[in-house]
Structures are given as C-alpha cells and as structure tokens.
Design a protein around this motif. Structure first.
Motif, short mmCIF file in Angstrom:
data_model
loop_
_atom_site.label_atom_id
_atom_site.label_comp_id
_atom_site.label_asym_id
_atom_site.label_seq_id
_atom_site.Cartn_x
_atom_site.Cartn_y
_atom_site.Cartn_z
N GLN A 6 -3.49 -7.90 -17.38
CA GLN A 6 -4.32 -7.11 -16.45
C GLN A 6 -4.20 -7.73 -15.07
N LYS A 7 -4.04 -6.88 -14.06
CA LYS A 7 -4.01 -7.40 -12.68
C LYS A 7 -5.15 -6.78 -11.89
N TYR A 8 -5.90 -7.60 -11.20
CA TYR A 8 -7.01 -7.11 -10.38
C TYR A 8 -6.70 -7.35 -8.91
N ARG A 151 3.85 -8.97 0.71
CA ARG A 151 2.57 -8.29 0.57
C ARG A 151 2.52 -7.41 -0.68
N GLY A 152 1.39 -7.45 -1.33
CA GLY A 152 1.23 -6.67 -2.58
C GLY A 152 1.89 -7.34 -3.77
N GLY A 153 2.32 -8.61 -3.58
CA GLY A 153 3.14 -9.29 -4.59
C GLY A 153 2.44 -9.62 -5.90
N SER A 154 1.11 -9.51 -5.94
CA SER A 154 0.43 -9.79 -7.22
C SER A 154 0.82 -8.76 -8.27
N ASP A 155 1.12 -7.53 -7.82
CA ASP A 155 1.59 -6.50 -8.77
C ASP A 155 2.86 -7.00 -9.45
N THR A 156 3.74 -7.61 -8.65
CA THR A 156 5.02 -8.08 -9.19
C THR A 156 4.81 -9.25 -10.14
N ALA A 209 3.71 4.18 -0.50
CA ALA A 209 2.54 4.29 -1.40
C ALA A 209 2.22 2.90 -1.94
N LYS A 210 1.30 2.21 -1.28
CA LYS A 210 1.12 0.79 -1.60
C LYS A 210 0.28 0.54 -2.85
N VAL A 211 -0.06 1.61 -3.57
CA VAL A 211 -0.82 1.43 -4.81
C VAL A 211 -0.05 0.55 -5.79
MG MG Z 1 -1.88 -3.99 -3.83
#
Ligand code: MG
Ligand code: ADP
Ligand code: ASP
Length: 441
Positions: A6-8, A151-156, A209-211
């Motif tokens: 799970q990623k928050y 940026r947004g790297g936690s998704d990765t 789309a940065k979602v």
């Molecule tokens: Mg993000």
C-alpha cells in the motif's frame, strides 16, 4: 492471505489525524490476515516546502545535498506512521529506502531504480510486522549516497517493491477516488475509470496526469503488477491499472466491496471507451529558434546542442521556409525546468548554427487526449479541434501518437480547453467527483 503493498501519498498523511486514519486502514488490512508493506510519502507539501527553503539559500543547491534534504520528509512520515500503527496494537517497523534495498544509479534528483533487494522487509514480514518504507528514495551502491527518484517517486518505490516481493497488488492511496477521465480539480464532472491499460495510463502520466508517476506505470507494465488507485479517505474501490479486461480486483477487504456496491457503479463508470481521458500539463515551456538557414544539417546541429544540455524535448514544429530568404523557424517544447541550460548553450552556439533570435515562452499549456480506441475511430482529431474552436481557444502546436493527440494552448486557456474537450467527447458524469484533500500543489 495476500501480500499487499500500500502506498499513501502526502495529502493522506498530512497531519496526526490523517496518519491515525491511515494507520487504522493498514491495521485492518493486516488483521484481515494479509502481509502488508506500506510505502509512505512526506507529509502534506513537505517536499515543496523543503525545496522552497533550499532555494531561499541558494539559486543552485548542490544536488547531493538536495537529495539528503528531501529524503528527510519521508523519514519523518515513516516513523510517525509506524508509531501510530504500533499504538493500535499491530506490530510495525519503518525502513529507509536504503534499508529496504532500493538500489539506484547515481543521478541525484531523478535516480533510476536498478535493483530492489528487500531481504530486511521479507524478514520483517516473516516476524509478523507491517513494514513501512520511506518512498521516493534509494541508495547509490558505489558512492553509498542517498538518492531521490524524482517528483512523485513514492509511487515508483511502491510498484518496484511490489514487483520484487511478488505482491498480489499494489494499492496507491491518494486524495481522489481513482483515475478519472480528467483531473477532478479542473473537471468536477470527470468520470472514474474502472480499468485502464498500462499503455493508456503511461500516456496519461507522461502527459501530466500526476495521479501516478510515469516510472511506476512503466514498472507495473514490465512486471505485470496490478495497480489499484483509490482514496485513502473513502475506502471505495478505485481504478485498476492492468491489461486484464476481466477478473476481480485483488486484495479487497470484505467491507470495501460492500461499501462500493452501495456507492452505485453503472452510471458513472464506462467500459472499454474510445477515450480514456484528457490529461494536461503546465510544466512545459516553448523555445523558438527564429531565422534558421533551411539547409540539410541545421536541425541535427540544433538538437545535438539541445541534447548535450541534458534536456528531454517533447514537441517539435518547423515552419515552411520563406522563399525570399531561405530561412525558417523551429519551435520545440521541453520541461520548463530544463530550459535555462538549453538557452545558454544555444545562445553560445548562435553563430555556428546561424539563427537570428531565440524566443522563450513558459506561458504554455499542453492538453492530451488519450485512448487506445482512437486508432480505429476516425474523426477524433476533427472533434478535438472543433471543441477548441467552439471554445475560442487557439492551437499553437499539435503532435499525435497512435493513442494520443496533444495540443499546446496558452496557459491561461488550458483549464477551459480541458473542460471543453472533456464535454465534446461525452465524458462528463452526472455525479461530481470528490477531491478529499491536498492542495493540488
Ligand atoms: Mg503523487
Ligand atoms: P499523492 O500525494 O497521493 O501522491 P498526487 O497529488 O501526486 O497525490 O496525485 C493525486 C492528484 O492527481 C489528484 O488530487 C488530482 O488532482 C491529480 N490528477 C491529475 N489527473 C488526474 C486524473 N486523470 N485522475 C485522477 N487524479 C488526477
Ligand atoms: N514526496 C515526494 C514528492 O512530493 C515523493 C512523493 O510524494 O511521491 O514528490
């Protein structure tokens, strides 16, 4: 029993109340008998605030120090979250990216993951603990330096860990109920998509789309990780990124399915649409090189110089050359942040290339219409251009791929453009999309 990553995201853990809410969801998943690995982002807008702080001190922060600074954000949230879960009587232990075995190359600020060796995470799971991992960070094995993934790297981080651990699903918890046909902050009537293919989501993410971060979708596609994007606030079923057209969403808690049934589905969902969505991007800029000699080799020289500045260019347009002068103009777009070194290099090479003038414009916006069905449906571009015409919006540049059409507009017209195109393709839903939190920064 499943293994669930799970990623928050930042808005889901922006204060103590939110951290407690997230901790309850994690504890619930664990108590339902699953093995749980959690990847967490920095609280709220911490990363932006740290960047602002560094920029107050220097115009060019050393990239190594910048990465050490930024990884602090995720270390704060990981430990607080572990404490909150522990307080609920469920064992939890936090790990930095390095401790979790996230190995990267040496590119500070946009490091690529080259390997994930999560043995400490596996041991922690075997002992019955929830493992909390700091997102967005890794370590370069040669230098032992901390790196960040962009940026947004936690998704990765989350999808890479899910792939390395062989997880059943990677759940990305955020501040909206899934992936929508447009950013719900701009188009309140955007519709939630139930399923989207990796390729379609790649085009959406690559076009703003940065979602989901682009690299996370690439990772998911390569390793076949199902990615379930959903809200950490509502707990409703969200959107599954997968190439499977059927089948259940893995890892759902019984109460999730129940809640989502009551939520009502048929009306605001679409099956296999021609268009999967409208993405937008405000982060690009346009450089126009005016008065170039229209002879073989000019574009090659120009773009060799651009490439040597490390910039990733996006669109390119060349004008017809003027008959009297034999001169032409070339415009191209690139991330605005990559522009300063490009302008400097081109200005230096002006006499070698032989152009008259360089124009810089960072007040542009890019709209992209994405959908795998468009390759087999004629008239999609005409409908897009007509929608923009009817909204009185001028198109400055156009590019297409098999499953995407992108146009550049004035930045201030981008929101109206997105809404007009969304409506023109009948994507509007009767229900209003909920944005639960976050500042949209
Ligand atoms: Mg993000
Ligand atoms: P997090 O902090 O959870 O990582 P992000 O801000 O990175 O969250 O991503 C979630 C945001 O992405 C949403 O709040 C929304 O404004 C934006 N967004 C852009 N395009 C879309 C889309 N097509 N569907 C859903 N959200 C989108
Ligand atoms: N905190 C990082 C960022 O804001 C990473 C992330 O949230 O995914 O970009």
């Amino acid at each position: 029993m499943a293994l669930i990553v799970q990623k928050y995201g930042g808005s889901s853990v922006s204060d103590a109340t939110s951290i407690r809410r997230v901790a309850r969801r994690i504890a619930q998943t664990r108590l339902a008998g699953n093995d749980v690995v959690v990847v967490v982002s920095a609280m709220g807008d911490t990363t932006d605030e740290l960047i602002d702080l560094a920029n107050e001190l220097t115009q060019a922060p050393p990239t190594r120090e910048m990465d050490i600074l930024l990884t602090a954000g995720e270390r704060i949230s990981m430990s607080l979250l572990a404490m909150a879960i522990d307080a609920l009587g469920v064992r939890a232990k936090s790990f930095t990216g390095q401790q979790a075995g996230v190995i990267t190359d040496a590119e500070y600020g946009k490091a690529k993951i080259i390997d994930v060796t999560p043995s400490r995470i596996q041991r922690s799971l075997e002992k019955g603990s929830v493992a909390i991992v700091a997102g967005f960070q890794g370590v370069n094995q040669e230098t032992n330096d901390v790196t960040t993934l962009g940026r947004g790297g936690s998704d990765t981080t989350a999808v890479a860990l899910a792939a390395a651990l062989g997880a059943d699903v990677c759940e990305i918890y955020t501040d909206v109920d899934g992936i929508f046909t447009a950013d719900p902050r701009i188009v309140p009537t955007a519709r939630r998509v139930t399923r989207i293919t990796y390729n379609e989501m790649l085009e959406m993410a690559a076009n703003g789309a940065k979602v989901l971060a682009l690299r996370c979708v690439e990772y998911g596609r390569r390793y076949g990780v199902p990615i379930h994007v959903r809200s950490s606030y509502s707990g409703l079923v969200g959107t599954l990124v997968t190439d499977d057209t059927h089948g259940d969403i893995p890892g759902l808690l019984p109460e999730d399915a129940e809640k989502s049934n009551q939520h009502g589905t048929a009306e605001d969902e679409m099956e296999a649409p021609i268009i999967s969505g409208v993405a937008h991007d405000r982060t690009e800029a346009k450089i126009t090189v005016v008065g170039l000699p229209d002879v073989p080799g000019t574009a090659a020289t120009l773009f060799e110089i651009v490439a040597s500045s490390g910039a990733n260019i996006d669109m390119i347009v060349q004008n017809v050359s003027a008959a009297q002068t034999g001169l032409t103009d070339i415009s191209f777009t690139l991330p605005a942040a990559d522009a300063p070194p490009v302008i400097e290099a081109l200005t230096k090479a002006r006499s070698d290339i032989g152009f008259d003038e360089l124009l810089f414009d960072d007040q542009i916006g890019k709209l992209s219409l994405v959908g795998a069905g468009m390759k087999s449906s004629p008239g999609v571009s005409a409908r897009l251009f007509a929608a923009l015409r009817d909204a009185g919006i001028n198109i400055e540049m156009i590019t297409t791929s098999e499953i995407r059409i992108s146009v550049v507009t004035r930045a201030e017209e981008l929101d109206s453009a997105v809404r007009a195109v969304h409506t023109a393709f009948n994507l509007d839903s009767a229900a209003e999309a909920v944005v639960y939190g976050g500042t949209g920064r």
